[in-house]
Design a protein around this motif. Sequence first.
Motif, PDB file in Angstrom:
ATOM      1  N   ASN A   1      54.521  93.599 -50.503  1.00 24.38           N
ATOM      2  CA  ASN A   1      55.900  93.356 -49.904  1.00 24.38           C
ATOM      3  C   ASN A   1      56.647  94.646 -49.847  1.00 24.38           C
ATOM      4  O   ASN A   1      56.966  95.220 -50.908  1.00 24.38           O
ATOM      5  CB  ASN A   1      56.550  92.192 -50.667  1.00 24.38           C
ATOM      6  N   VAL A   2      57.305  94.971 -48.986  1.00 20.23           N
ATOM      7  CA  VAL A   2      58.155  96.252 -48.792  1.00 20.23           C
ATOM      8  C   VAL A   2      59.355  95.847 -48.503  1.00 20.23           C
ATOM      9  O   VAL A   2      59.606  95.234 -47.240  1.00 20.23           O
ATOM     10  CB  VAL A   2      57.601  97.145 -47.689  1.00 20.23           C
ATOM     11  N   LEU A   3      60.550  95.889 -49.216  1.00 18.55           N
ATOM     12  CA  LEU A   3      62.013  95.588 -48.987  1.00 18.55           C
ATOM     13  C   LEU A   3      62.393  96.946 -48.614  1.00 18.55           C
ATOM     14  O   LEU A   3      62.414  97.962 -49.016  1.00 18.55           O
ATOM     15  CB  LEU A   3      62.647  95.116 -50.235  1.00 18.55           C
TER      16      LEU A   3
ATOM     17  N   ASP B   1      60.154  93.796 -45.164  1.00 17.58           N
ATOM     18  CA  ASP B   1      61.340  92.624 -45.102  1.00 17.58           C
ATOM     19  C   ASP B   1      62.603  93.688 -45.044  1.00 17.58           C
ATOM     20  O   ASP B   1      63.065  94.338 -45.973  1.00 17.58           O
ATOM     21  CB  ASP B   1      61.264  92.055 -46.509  1.00 17.58           C
TER      22      ASP B   1
ATOM     23  N   ARG C   1      64.734  88.511 -52.762  1.00 16.48           N
ATOM     24  CA  ARG C   1      64.030  89.513 -52.203  1.00 16.48           C
ATOM     25  C   ARG C   1      63.869  90.695 -52.951  1.00 16.48           C
ATOM     26  O   ARG C   1      62.378  91.216 -52.582  1.00 16.48           O
ATOM     27  CB  ARG C   1      64.815  89.455 -50.837  1.00 16.48           C
ATOM     28  N   THR C   2      64.748  91.060 -53.714  1.00 17.06           N
ATOM     29  CA  THR C   2      64.343  92.392 -54.459  1.00 17.06           C
ATOM     30  C   THR C   2      63.529  92.260 -55.371  1.00 17.06           C
ATOM     31  O   THR C   2      62.597  93.115 -55.747  1.00 17.06           O
ATOM     32  CB  THR C   2      65.933  92.829 -55.212  1.00 17.06           C
TER      33      THR C   2
ATOM     34  N   ALA D   1      60.126  92.271 -54.282  1.00 19.79           N
ATOM     35  CA  ALA D   1      59.273  93.390 -53.523  1.00 19.79           C
ATOM     36  C   ALA D   1      58.361  94.110 -54.444  1.00 19.79           C
ATOM     37  O   ALA D   1      58.589  94.418 -55.665  1.00 19.79           O
ATOM     38  CB  ALA D   1      60.569  94.458 -53.073  1.00 19.79           C
TER      39      ALA D   1
ATOM     40  N   ILE E   1      60.283  99.390 -52.879  1.00 21.91           N
ATOM     41  CA  ILE E   1      61.636  99.134 -52.395  1.00 21.91           C
ATOM     42  C   ILE E   1      61.972 100.377 -51.782  1.00 21.91           C
ATOM     43  O   ILE E   1      61.872 101.398 -52.444  1.00 21.91           O
ATOM     44  CB  ILE E   1      62.698  98.841 -53.506  1.00 21.91           C
TER      45      ILE E   1
ATOM     46  N   ARG F   1      54.605  98.351 -58.862  1.00 26.86           N
ATOM     47  CA  ARG F   1      55.815  98.543 -58.112  1.00 26.86           C
ATOM     48  C   ARG F   1      56.280  99.988 -57.952  1.00 26.86           C
ATOM     49  O   ARG F   1      55.909 100.911 -58.576  1.00 26.86           O
ATOM     50  CB  ARG F   1      56.920  97.507 -58.463  1.00 26.86           C
TER      51      ARG F   1
END
Length: 195
Positions: free
Chosen positions: A2-4, A36, A72-73, A76, A79, A121
């Motif tokens: 997941n890439v925010l 995202d 959402r943060t 991730a 980020i 992360r």
Amino acid sequence: MNVLIVLGSPRKNGNSEVLARTIVETLASEIPVEPDYLRLTKHEVAPCIGCGGCEKTGMCVIKDDMIDIYRRTDAADIILLTSPIYFYGPSAQIKAYIDRCQARWSRKYLLKERIRQDEKRGGYLLSTAATGGKKLFDASLLIAKSFFDAIDVPYCDSFLVRGVDEKGALADSSEQLEKARLFARKIAAEMKKNA
């Protein structure tokens, strides 16, 4: 993964967004990603009011779009904090988002509750600026490092571009775009190593 992508520019498809999209497209060619895009100008994010409510509960007392943005943060894996430089600092939109993460700082440091204890992360600052001052990015780098610490995301690196002012200036710079692609490949290699 997941890439925010936190887009802090009020200018849609501006230089900082072109930079972010180039990096995400290259990442996607190297590793499986779920991008995202969080365009902050499309969300209601009130400024922090310094009330101290989050010191007791770890939750912000303001009920606006940050409720979903926190989720959402937290979700991730990567980020990409993306902002143009205004007066030697990040945009107001990015700063409001970061300031509201005081609730995450309170949770981590006062209440001793970790968000995600996951060293896989990574947090990155992507920034563009019109001028070429020597200390142009110093404030944004310091703010980004503090922000990533507060939200339990290891700060990894930054990609900073000077001398792009007009909309589309970065899109016309094949040299800078190639450097951005190399930067994305470096992120992908790091993520593969930590997988």
